[in-house]
Design an enzyme around this catalytic site. Structure first.
Site, PDB file in Angstrom:
ATOM      1  N   SER A  50       0.795  -1.240   0.000  1.00  0.00           N
ATOM      2  CA  SER A  50       0.000   0.000   0.000  1.00  0.00           C
ATOM      3  C   SER A  50       0.821   1.281   0.000  1.00  0.00           C
ATOM      4  CB  SER A  50      -0.941   0.012   1.204  1.00  0.00           C
ATOM      5  OG  SER A  50      -1.972  -0.906   0.997  1.00  0.00           O
ATOM      6  N   LYS A  53       0.385   3.430  -2.914  1.00  0.00           N
ATOM      7  CA  LYS A  53      -0.795   4.304  -3.045  1.00  0.00           C
ATOM      8  C   LYS A  53      -0.444   5.792  -2.939  1.00  0.00           C
ATOM      9  CE  LYS A  53      -3.675   0.595  -1.157  1.00  0.00           C
ATOM     10  NZ  LYS A  53      -4.430   0.126   0.034  1.00  0.00           N
ATOM     11  N   TYR A 177      -3.824  -2.555 -10.164  1.00  0.00           N
ATOM     12  CA  TYR A 177      -3.713  -2.361  -8.704  1.00  0.00           C
ATOM     13  C   TYR A 177      -2.824  -3.439  -8.062  1.00  0.00           C
ATOM     14  CZ  TYR A 177      -5.100  -2.406  -3.792  1.00  0.00           C
ATOM     15  OH  TYR A 177      -5.076  -2.422  -2.418  1.00  0.00           O
ATOM     16  N   TYR A 229      -4.682   3.614   8.077  1.00  0.00           N
ATOM     17  CA  TYR A 229      -6.037   3.047   8.249  1.00  0.00           C
ATOM     18  C   TYR A 229      -6.578   3.360   9.639  1.00  0.00           C
ATOM     19  CZ  TYR A 229      -3.627   0.670   4.552  1.00  0.00           C
ATOM     20  OH  TYR A 229      -2.863   0.405   3.473  1.00  0.00           O
ATOM     21  N   VAL A 247       1.199  -3.773   3.791  1.00  0.00           N
ATOM     22  CA  VAL A 247       1.185  -5.074   4.475  1.00  0.00           C
ATOM     23  C   VAL A 247       2.454  -5.886   4.226  1.00  0.00           C
ATOM     24  CG1 VAL A 247      -1.307  -5.398   4.775  1.00  0.00           C
ATOM     25  CG2 VAL A 247      -0.209  -6.164   2.663  1.00  0.00           C
TER      26      VAL A 247
HETATM   27  N1  GLN Z   1      -2.324  -5.305  -2.006  1.00  0.00           N
HETATM   28  C1  GLN Z   1      -2.803  -5.221  -0.654  1.00  0.00           C
HETATM   29  C2  GLN Z   1      -4.298  -5.440  -0.620  1.00  0.00           C
HETATM   30  O1  GLN Z   1      -4.962  -4.938  -1.447  1.00  0.00           O
HETATM   31  C3  GLN Z   1      -2.437  -3.904  -0.057  1.00  0.00           C
HETATM   32  C4  GLN Z   1      -2.952  -3.737   1.356  1.00  0.00           C
HETATM   33  C5  GLN Z   1      -2.005  -3.013   2.263  1.00  0.00           C
HETATM   34  O2  GLN Z   1      -0.818  -2.930   2.028  1.00  0.00           O
HETATM   35  N2  GLN Z   1      -2.539  -2.536   3.371  1.00  0.00           N
HETATM   36  O3  GLN Z   1      -4.830  -6.090   0.240  1.00  0.00           O
END
Ligand code: GLN
Length: 295
Positions: A50, A53, A177, A229, A247
């Site tokens: 993420s 992003k 994505y 988050y 993650v």
């Molecule tokens: N590719 C992961 C997902 O969509 C990214 C989530 C994350 O890093 N929090 O679940």
């Protein structure tokens, strides 16, 4: 840090990520003069997930400007990164660009008018440009692993599509994505990529203005309020810097005017944020007096 026992839990819902060594730890700090301070596994590439992003948001804002905010909000969600609950009452508009739903909507904007391969090439080129490093690649095994198992993201994307929030075929948007989440970078590379956010939009790596100062400030604001988050409040409380987690166990944190910092430790806390990574940043900002809130 290597000695700490309580390291959290490595993400396993993307099977390929479960194979990562939970004992890994790395950190890289690049100050305003370009000095690099690093330790541990700072040169090992990991899945940025993420954290990508931040960069897709930057690209999408460059393409459509404030029109982006018709499709995605700017408020913290207070819910897990992959939550679907708010989407129904908020008519398919995700709360912010950093939860999965929001990032999928942002990816859809980047994809519009392009083939998936071109959109992905654009994102990868941006990462290579920011770091001045052409060796950055996508870990195809991680991308394929999430393609096979990303049922929750598929649900989010289909749900948004039903409200008309996504323009492109769901499979195309998700393909881009999953692949940008699977970009592999080291702490050293990530800290270099984040430098434009620490320096009013101008990247000392390239000598170019990546975005205007006002936009850098706003991306930092979103990182502070939404970058972790439902752990964003806790991160602001403890670390006091704009930050974005993934993650894969990475965190990019920005000390405006002072430094770009990347840390990696794969064990996650309950909100899916790097456990040791957060502790390391908390220690660093306290020692350096880098919290944006002073002291
Ligand atoms: N590719 C992961 C997902 O969509 C990214 C989530 C994350 O890093 N929090 O679940």
């Amino acid at each position: 840090m290597k000695r700490r026992d309580d390291r959290g839990v490595v993400a396993s819902y993307i099977p390929e990520l479960a194979r990562v060594d939970p004992g890994a730890f790395g950190m890289a700090v690049i100050d305003a003069d370009g000095n690099l301070f690093e330790g541990g596994d700072s040169d090992t590439a990991f899945s940025i997930q993420s954290i990508s992003k931040v960069f897709t948001l930057t690209l999408a804002l460059g393409m459509v400007g404030d029109m982006l905010w018709r499709r995605v909000g700017r408020e913290p969600s207070g819910t897990p990164f992959n939550s679907i609950v708010q989407l129904e009452s908020e008519r398919g508009i995700p709360r912010n660009p950093f939860i999965n739903a929001g990032a999928i909507a942002v990816t859809d904007v980047i994809l519009s008018g392009h083939k998936p391969r071109e959109a992905l090439g654009e994102i990868l080129r941006f990462m290579r440009f920011l770091t001045d490093d052409p060796t950055i690649v996508i870990d195809e095994a991680v991308a394929a692993s999430e393609q096979r198992t990303g049922f929750r993201n598929r649900a989010l994307a289909n749900y948004m599509k039903s409200f008309g929030v996504l323009d492109n075929p769901v499979d195309y948007t998700l393909g881009v994505y999953f692949h940008h989440c699977a970009i592999a970078m080291s702490c050293r590379q990530l800290a270099a990529a984040g430098r434009f956010l620490a320096h009013l939009g101008r990247s000392p790596v390239t000598g170019h203005a990546v975005v205007r100062p006002e936009r850098a400030r706003r991306i930092n604001a979103l990182m502070l309020t939404c970058g972790h988050y439902d752990g964003s409040g806790e991160f602001a409380y403890r670390v006091g810097l704009p930050g974005k987690s993934g993650v894969g166990g990475g965190i990019l944190a920005i000390a405006p005017g002072k430094a770009s910092i990347a840390v990696w430790s794969p064990g996650l806390d309950v909100s899916g944020n790097s456990h040791l990574g957060r502790i390391a940043l908390e220690t660093l900002t306290r020692r350096m007096g880098w919290s944006i809130f002073g002291a």
